[in-house]
Design a protein around this motif. Sequence first.
Motif, PDB file in Angstrom:
ATOM      1  N   ASP A 133       0.839  -1.198   0.000  1.00 37.06           N
ATOM      2  CA  ASP A 133       0.000   0.000   0.000  1.00 37.06           C
ATOM      3  C   ASP A 133       0.874   1.248   0.000  1.00 37.06           C
ATOM      4  O   ASP A 133       2.077   1.185   0.243  1.00 37.06           O
ATOM      5  N   THR A 134       0.251   2.382  -0.255  1.00 34.08           N
ATOM      6  CA  THR A 134       0.953   3.667  -0.203  1.00 34.08           C
ATOM      7  C   THR A 134       0.615   4.376   1.100  1.00 34.08           C
ATOM      8  O   THR A 134      -0.561   4.580   1.415  1.00 34.08           O
ATOM      9  N   PHE A 135       1.647   4.708   1.851  1.00 39.59           N
ATOM     10  CA  PHE A 135       1.504   5.396   3.130  1.00 39.59           C
ATOM     11  C   PHE A 135       1.872   6.860   2.899  1.00 39.59           C
ATOM     12  O   PHE A 135       2.998   7.172   2.488  1.00 39.59           O
ATOM     13  N   VAL A 136       0.934   7.765   3.124  1.00 41.93           N
ATOM     14  CA  VAL A 136       1.177   9.195   2.904  1.00 41.93           C
ATOM     15  C   VAL A 136       1.547   9.846   4.238  1.00 41.93           C
ATOM     16  O   VAL A 136       0.721   9.948   5.146  1.00 41.93           O
ATOM     17  N   ALA A 137       2.798  10.263   4.363  1.00 43.81           N
ATOM     18  CA  ALA A 137       3.268  10.892   5.601  1.00 43.81           C
ATOM     19  C   ALA A 137       3.002  12.390   5.610  1.00 43.81           C
ATOM     20  O   ALA A 137       2.580  12.949   6.625  1.00 43.81           O
ATOM     21  N   LEU A 138       3.250  13.039   4.489  1.00 48.93           N
ATOM     22  CA  LEU A 138       3.014  14.477   4.345  1.00 48.93           C
ATOM     23  C   LEU A 138       2.199  14.719   3.086  1.00 48.93           C
ATOM     24  O   LEU A 138       2.381  14.043   2.073  1.00 48.93           O
ATOM     25  N   ALA A 139       1.306  15.707   3.136  1.00 43.74           N
ATOM     26  CA  ALA A 139       0.494  16.054   1.971  1.00 43.74           C
ATOM     27  C   ALA A 139       0.384  17.568   1.874  1.00 43.74           C
ATOM     28  O   ALA A 139      -0.102  18.218   2.798  1.00 43.74           O
ATOM     29  N   ASP A 140       0.879  18.114   0.785  1.00 46.56           N
ATOM     30  CA  ASP A 140       0.733  19.549   0.507  1.00 46.56           C
ATOM     31  C   ASP A 140       1.265  20.423   1.646  1.00 46.56           C
ATOM     32  O   ASP A 140       0.656  21.436   2.001  1.00 46.56           O
ATOM     33  N   ALA A 141       2.402  20.033   2.222  1.00 46.72           N
ATOM     34  CA  ALA A 141       3.013  20.834   3.287  1.00 46.72           C
ATOM     35  C   ALA A 141       3.679  22.068   2.687  1.00 46.72           C
ATOM     36  O   ALA A 141       4.544  21.960   1.817  1.00 46.72           O
ATOM     37  N   THR A 142       3.248  23.236   3.135  1.00 51.80           N
ATOM     38  CA  THR A 142       3.764  24.501   2.623  1.00 51.80           C
ATOM     39  C   THR A 142       4.203  25.365   3.799  1.00 51.80           C
ATOM     40  O   THR A 142       3.441  25.578   4.740  1.00 51.80           O
ATOM     41  N   LEU A 143       5.437  25.871   3.732  1.00 43.35           N
ATOM     42  CA  LEU A 143       5.995  26.613   4.865  1.00 43.35           C
ATOM     43  C   LEU A 143       7.206  27.405   4.404  1.00 43.35           C
ATOM     44  O   LEU A 143       8.008  26.915   3.608  1.00 43.35           O
ATOM     45  N   ASP A 144       7.344  28.631   4.906  1.00 41.79           N
ATOM     46  CA  ASP A 144       8.552  29.428   4.706  1.00 41.79           C
ATOM     47  C   ASP A 144       9.261  29.593   6.048  1.00 41.79           C
ATOM     48  O   ASP A 144       8.615  29.843   7.073  1.00 41.79           O
ATOM     49  N   VAL A 145      10.579  29.452   6.029  1.00 38.66           N
ATOM     50  CA  VAL A 145      11.418  29.681   7.210  1.00 38.66           C
ATOM     51  C   VAL A 145      12.275  30.910   6.933  1.00 38.66           C
ATOM     52  O   VAL A 145      13.012  30.950   5.941  1.00 38.66           O
ATOM     53  N   ARG A 146      12.174  31.910   7.786  1.00 42.01           N
ATOM     54  CA  ARG A 146      12.856  33.176   7.556  1.00 42.01           C
ATOM     55  C   ARG A 146      14.341  33.079   7.908  1.00 42.01           C
ATOM     56  O   ARG A 146      14.721  32.321   8.802  1.00 42.01           O
ATOM     57  N   PRO A 147      15.176  33.867   7.253  1.00 42.76           N
ATOM     58  CA  PRO A 147      16.603  33.872   7.599  1.00 42.76           C
ATOM     59  C   PRO A 147      16.819  34.276   9.058  1.00 42.76           C
ATOM     60  O   PRO A 147      16.258  35.269   9.522  1.00 42.76           O
ATOM     61  N   GLY A 148      17.590  33.485   9.789  1.00 39.69           N
ATOM     62  CA  GLY A 148      17.962  33.833  11.152  1.00 39.69           C
ATOM     63  C   GLY A 148      16.902  33.597  12.200  1.00 39.69           C
ATOM     64  O   GLY A 148      17.090  33.954  13.367  1.00 39.69           O
ATOM     65  N   GLU A 149      15.771  32.990  11.848  1.00 41.77           N
ATOM     66  CA  GLU A 149      14.735  32.761  12.852  1.00 41.77           C
ATOM     67  C   GLU A 149      14.876  31.388  13.498  1.00 41.77           C
ATOM     68  O   GLU A 149      15.503  30.480  12.950  1.00 41.77           O
ATOM     69  N   LEU A 150      14.281  31.257  14.667  1.00 39.74           N
ATOM     70  CA  LEU A 150      14.148  29.969  15.323  1.00 39.74           C
ATOM     71  C   LEU A 150      12.675  29.592  15.220  1.00 39.74           C
ATOM     72  O   LEU A 150      11.831  30.179  15.892  1.00 39.74           O
ATOM     73  N   LEU A 151      12.394  28.631  14.351  1.00 36.25           N
ATOM     74  CA  LEU A 151      11.032  28.174  14.109  1.00 36.25           C
ATOM     75  C   LEU A 151      10.820  26.841  14.796  1.00 36.25           C
ATOM     76  O   LEU A 151      11.556  25.881  14.540  1.00 36.25           O
ATOM     77  N   ALA A 152       9.834  26.765  15.682  1.00 35.76           N
ATOM     78  CA  ALA A 152       9.482  25.508  16.337  1.00 35.76           C
ATOM     79  C   ALA A 152       8.330  24.856  15.582  1.00 35.76           C
ATOM     80  O   ALA A 152       7.443  25.548  15.061  1.00 35.76           O
ATOM     81  N   VAL A 153       8.340  23.521  15.515  1.00 34.49           N
ATOM     82  CA  VAL A 153       7.300  22.765  14.824  1.00 34.49           C
ATOM     83  C   VAL A 153       6.717  21.748  15.798  1.00 34.49           C
ATOM     84  O   VAL A 153       7.453  20.946  16.379  1.00 34.49           O
ATOM     85  N   VAL A 154       5.393  21.793  15.993  1.00 37.35           N
ATOM     86  CA  VAL A 154       4.721  20.843  16.878  1.00 37.35           C
ATOM     87  C   VAL A 154       3.613  20.128  16.108  1.00 37.35           C
ATOM     88  O   VAL A 154       3.092  20.632  15.116  1.00 37.35           O
ATOM     89  N   GLY A 155       3.248  18.955  16.603  1.00 37.74           N
ATOM     90  CA  GLY A 155       2.167  18.194  15.997  1.00 37.74           C
ATOM     91  C   GLY A 155       2.009  16.879  16.726  1.00 37.74           C
ATOM     92  O   GLY A 155       2.897  16.459  17.474  1.00 37.74           O
ATOM     93  N   PRO A 156       0.888  16.181  16.535  1.00 39.12           N
ATOM     94  CA  PRO A 156       0.675  14.905  17.213  1.00 39.12           C
ATOM     95  C   PRO A 156       1.634  13.842  16.706  1.00 39.12           C
ATOM     96  O   PRO A 156       2.204  13.963  15.619  1.00 39.12           O
TER      97      PRO A 156
END
Length: 270
Positions: A20-43
Amino acid sequence: MSQPKLRLREVRKEFAHRGDTFVALADATLDVRPGELLAVVGPSGCGKSTLLDLLGGLTTPSSGEILLDGRPVTGPGLDRGIVFQQYALLPWRTAQGNVELGLEAKGLPRAERRETARRFLDLVGLGGFADRYPHELSGGMKQRVAIARSLAFEPDVLLMDEPFAALDAQTRESLQDELLRIWRATGATIVFITHGIDEAVYLGQRVAVMTSRPGRIKAVVDVDLDVSAPDVRSTDAFGAYRHRIWSLLQDEVVRAQQHELAPREDLAHV
């Protein structure tokens, strides 16, 4: 507005699993700015670690694009450093020898490697432990070595996959403060994956919240806190940010549990 340091556009990642096909990510869109600290949370099971692997070039997207300074990410590179939850130190090398690993890959002369490794061990507070082997270091010290190793070859982006999750609460908070100090000192762009809302709010200039599987970016929350203030975690402002992110996550955690992607206790940790 300046060009994003990292850009994900409609990124999809599929895996083959038992025919089967297991879809881990779908249509993930995100910009990370220069020099920033970006935290990512999720279940649990939402694809956070898959996202970091894609950013690191350890795997490739099934569709969509990932750009670093406008150029496609096609594989691993010294422009990105990765710090995992497992320290991944070489047991036969000293702390200094582990930090020098990436510098060897860059082809730096021995004297320059030694000086650079010492400087970054000093930066993470381990200047007096350069000759210690991993088995002689505590968990928190090992993680400091791993951070120093990733920073020593001066990557454009530092990717961190739940690096403090295995540590006790006191050590974890200490290393959170250390990371903020290092981030301010180096100006690095950092993407920090975490299960902890408190950790995300404390560290992130922004917090990206992911949906349950297949993972998407549900929302990005700007955080404006003075974390140098005494006991900032007890302030109303901190609590308000925590509540906002928890509200975004709550439905996703329930949905993940319903799909048997996360254990019940995740409600206590996200």
